[in-house]
Design a protein around this motif. Sequence first.
Motif, PDB file in Angstrom:
ATOM      1  N   VAL A  15       0.875  -1.173   0.000  1.00 53.68           N
ATOM      2  CA  VAL A  15       0.000   0.000   0.000  1.00 53.68           C
ATOM      3  C   VAL A  15       0.909   1.219   0.000  1.00 53.68           C
ATOM      4  CG1 VAL A  15      -1.913   1.198   1.115  1.00 53.68           C
ATOM      5  CG2 VAL A  15      -1.650  -1.268   1.432  1.00 53.68           C
ATOM      6  N   GLU A  16       0.693   2.110  -0.937  1.00 50.95           N
ATOM      7  CA  GLU A  16       1.489   3.331  -1.005  1.00 50.95           C
ATOM      8  C   GLU A  16       0.747   4.417  -0.214  1.00 50.95           C
ATOM      9  OE1 GLU A  16       4.124   4.865  -1.730  1.00 50.95           O
ATOM     10  OE2 GLU A  16       3.257   6.860  -1.757  1.00 50.95           O
ATOM     11  N   ALA A  17       1.368   4.895   0.857  1.00 53.73           N
ATOM     12  CA  ALA A  17       0.710   5.853   1.750  1.00 53.73           C
ATOM     13  C   ALA A  17       0.990   7.289   1.327  1.00 53.73           C
ATOM     14  CB  ALA A  17       1.203   5.640   3.178  1.00 53.73           C
ATOM     15  N   ALA A  18       0.161   8.206   1.797  1.00 53.36           N
ATOM     16  CA  ALA A  18       0.447   9.631   1.640  1.00 53.36           C
ATOM     17  C   ALA A  18       1.667   9.968   2.506  1.00 53.36           C
ATOM     18  CB  ALA A  18      -0.755  10.465   2.056  1.00 53.36           C
TER      19      ALA A  18
ATOM     20  N   ARG B 204       2.126   9.261   6.377  1.00 52.34           N
ATOM     21  CA  ARG B 204       0.963   8.581   6.970  1.00 52.34           C
ATOM     22  C   ARG B 204       1.110   7.071   7.063  1.00 52.34           C
ATOM     23  NH1 ARG B 204       0.689  13.557   8.095  1.00 52.34           N
ATOM     24  NH2 ARG B 204      -0.133  14.918   6.495  1.00 52.34           N
TER      25      ARG B 204
ATOM     26  N   ALA C  73      -0.123   5.231  10.162  1.00 52.88           N
ATOM     27  CA  ALA C  73      -1.591   5.207  10.304  1.00 52.88           C
ATOM     28  C   ALA C  73      -2.179   4.164   9.365  1.00 52.88           C
ATOM     29  CB  ALA C  73      -2.177   6.591  10.007  1.00 52.88           C
ATOM     30  N   VAL C  74      -1.672   4.136   8.141  1.00 59.05           N
ATOM     31  CA  VAL C  74      -2.141   3.150   7.162  1.00 59.05           C
ATOM     32  C   VAL C  74      -1.850   1.740   7.685  1.00 59.05           C
ATOM     33  CG1 VAL C  74      -1.787   2.252   4.822  1.00 59.05           C
ATOM     34  CG2 VAL C  74      -1.896   4.726   5.201  1.00 59.05           C
TER      35      VAL C  74
ATOM     36  N   THR D 160      -1.401   0.813  10.729  1.00 55.05           N
ATOM     37  CA  THR D 160      -2.229   0.535  11.905  1.00 55.05           C
ATOM     38  C   THR D 160      -3.515  -0.169  11.488  1.00 55.05           C
ATOM     39  OG1 THR D 160      -1.385   2.394  13.197  1.00 55.05           O
ATOM     40  CG2 THR D 160      -3.613   1.652  13.719  1.00 55.05           C
ATOM     41  N   ALA D 161      -4.179   0.394  10.476  1.00 57.31           N
ATOM     42  CA  ALA D 161      -5.454  -0.184  10.039  1.00 57.31           C
ATOM     43  C   ALA D 161      -5.241  -1.533   9.372  1.00 57.31           C
ATOM     44  CB  ALA D 161      -6.169   0.773   9.094  1.00 57.31           C
ATOM     45  N   VAL D 162      -4.207  -1.628   8.538  1.00 56.93           N
ATOM     46  CA  VAL D 162      -3.964  -2.902   7.844  1.00 56.93           C
ATOM     47  C   VAL D 162      -3.767  -4.014   8.876  1.00 56.93           C
ATOM     48  CG1 VAL D 162      -2.411  -4.162   6.301  1.00 56.93           C
ATOM     49  CG2 VAL D 162      -2.995  -1.792   5.790  1.00 56.93           C
TER      50      VAL D 162
ATOM     51  N   ASN E 164      -6.394   8.274   6.966  1.00 57.40           N
ATOM     52  CA  ASN E 164      -5.363   7.408   6.404  1.00 57.40           C
ATOM     53  C   ASN E 164      -5.491   5.973   6.916  1.00 57.40           C
ATOM     54  OD1 ASN E 164      -3.385   8.818   4.492  1.00 57.40           O
ATOM     55  ND2 ASN E 164      -3.792  10.353   6.060  1.00 57.40           N
TER      56      ASN E 164
ATOM     57  N   TYR F 167      -6.538  10.926  -2.017  1.00 56.15           N
ATOM     58  CA  TYR F 167      -5.735   9.711  -2.235  1.00 56.15           C
ATOM     59  C   TYR F 167      -6.631   8.497  -2.466  1.00 56.15           C
ATOM     60  CZ  TYR F 167      -1.061  11.578  -1.281  1.00 56.15           C
ATOM     61  OH  TYR F 167       0.132  12.250  -1.359  1.00 56.15           O
TER      62      TYR F 167
ATOM     63  N   ILE G 221      -1.586  -0.789  -4.032  1.00 53.61           N
ATOM     64  CA  ILE G 221      -2.564   0.288  -3.955  1.00 53.61           C
ATOM     65  C   ILE G 221      -1.788   1.600  -3.986  1.00 53.61           C
ATOM     66  CG2 ILE G 221      -4.303   1.409  -2.501  1.00 53.61           C
ATOM     67  CD1 ILE G 221      -5.229  -1.281  -3.728  1.00 53.61           C
TER      68      ILE G 221
END
Lengths: 257, 393
Positions: free
Chosen positions: A74-77, A80, A83-84, A86-88, B65, B95, B217
């Motif tokens: 997953v490519e994050a902003a 971030r 945070a990304v 964390t959810a994954v 995010n 995004y 992604i």
Amino acid sequence: MDIQEIIKPENLVYAKPKLLNDNPMHYCPGCSHGVVHKLAAEVIEEMGLEDKTIGVAPVGCAVFAYNYIDIDWVEAAHGRAPAVATAVKRLNPDKMVFTYQGDGDLAAIGTAETIHAANRGENIVIIFINNGIYGMTGGQMAPTTLVGMKTATCPHGRNVELNGYPLKISNLIAQLDGACYVTRQSVQNANAVKKTKKALRKAFENAMNRKGTSVVEVVSTCASGWKMTPDQANKWMEVHMFEKYPLGDLKDVTEGN
Amino acid sequence: MAEEVKLMKGNEAIAHAAIRYGCDGYFGYPITPQSEVMETLMDEAPWETTGMVVLQAESEVAAINMVYGGAACGKAVMTSSSSPGVSLKQEGISYMAGAELPGLIVNIMRGGPGLGTIQPSQADYFQTTKGGGHGDYRLITLAPASVQEMADFVKLGFDLSFKYCNPAMILSDGIIGQMMEKVVLPDYQPRRSEEQIRKDCPWSTLGKPESRGRNVITSLELDSAEMEKNNIRFQKKYKEIEENEIRYEEINCENPEYLIVAFGSSARICQKVMEIAASEGVKVGLLRPITLWPYPYKAIHDLGVKVKGILCMELNAGQMIEDVRLAVECKVPVVHYGRLGGIVPDPSEVWEAMKAKLDIKTSHSDKTTAETGDSIDPDQLKEVISNLNKMVP
């Protein structure tokens, strides 16, 4: 011994991990990213986590990490990634989730996400490449840029009155109860590479064993950004970067657990 | 089994509907007037029942995010906030649109700009329907006008966002969020298994099996020729959404003399306005856009060109009115009435403004009746506002 003999499997002492694909890397000669990518791929493979691992890529030079290691990404902003991740991880507790971030991503724009993910003890690994400069955008000042070090946005050298001090964010993270393992390593020679791999393996095991957040900082070179040859960059790093960012474990509460 | 009717706030209805939908994760940050969404979820503790993850993030930026990360795994994930917080979420929404990820965002609007007020407002219409974040993208936007719709649109929002791999927003305000009404909650549906997600969302990043290449992604594409292709694909998708997903409601719209176009809480206030108009012998219809994007241009045009004038009532300085004028191509007078900064007008105040702005002549002797549906009782409205006044931002 001719080449055919040398490349026989029984004579090989070194191999490219299967997860590292053949895409030509965009990294500059002498860049540390390639080595760290290889180590991450090796650890994932050795732990048999190829189909369970999700990497979270940053914004920075490693934004294209997903082109080189054959796992889901997953490519994050910018900033971030924790945070990304964390959810994954929370939504897929049986998976191996790691972020791969540079100093600008992790220690400037993503400070809040980094600190809070570690403070919550997210069961993820944060691989932190610290080369003291923004590589991708053309060599601007990073939060970890050394005092006096010249960059495109501090062309006369980092001045503490203007720019403040280099941020030792791993030391900060080590203070957090959610962080179980924080270490600072490097990859400029064979011995250092070996140590970094050991650290990554431990970090990945911590995440799978739900021990909390592990951070592996890799003090790195940016030969292009530092305007040095790769060899000069390694030597400069050993003298100057290691002085401010000494190598070794900053925290390890996982032993014997 | 008889339907179970409950009495609850709109914000609470969203939380219950999310659990019942089989939502996989909620990530939020407290802000008035929507904190009841996360409070209700934390109180219900769905991680013990359905396995839904509920997490209080360190900021709205982190929360959106987290939604991005969860959505990347094909999970049904959501966040909620109010105007200042939704501004912070715009990065993540852009995004998500760029990476073509599903996900539900709830905005319980309050008066702005800036920190503004905690009172109801509809001033985020432009932000929501015309962009908000950077780039050429569109956000599916649902505008509930009742607590029932707050509950129903959770499922609708998720379903649409997964159907088109695009984020969706429920755009509401402090009136609908805080108001207590009767609601029939949807039935429980189970969360999807990992196997099901891998089947339904073959793009999801759940770990790469040997049988496929790696899933990535991302919204990044440095090759402009490829990036243009991506944008053309997005635009094609948006066109398809515009063709298939427009939703609106017409109330009292059989040959009206005048028309009101209003969404969400304003529409509920305007249902009362129609009653007052009928008592003065004027037949006023109400067209309520339910999807603010895609927008019901054609419906407003077809009805609008037959009336003497149109009032666009919204709790802002005049935002949706631009779309109403576009819809009727300036063939009929379109006027705006709204209050700003969190002030909610009384139905009689709206009617007086409508009469003045459209030069409507009334005759009390020609009193008629109107089928105006379930409007908000002005006394109830006052109570909601008074309760909001007791809250802290």
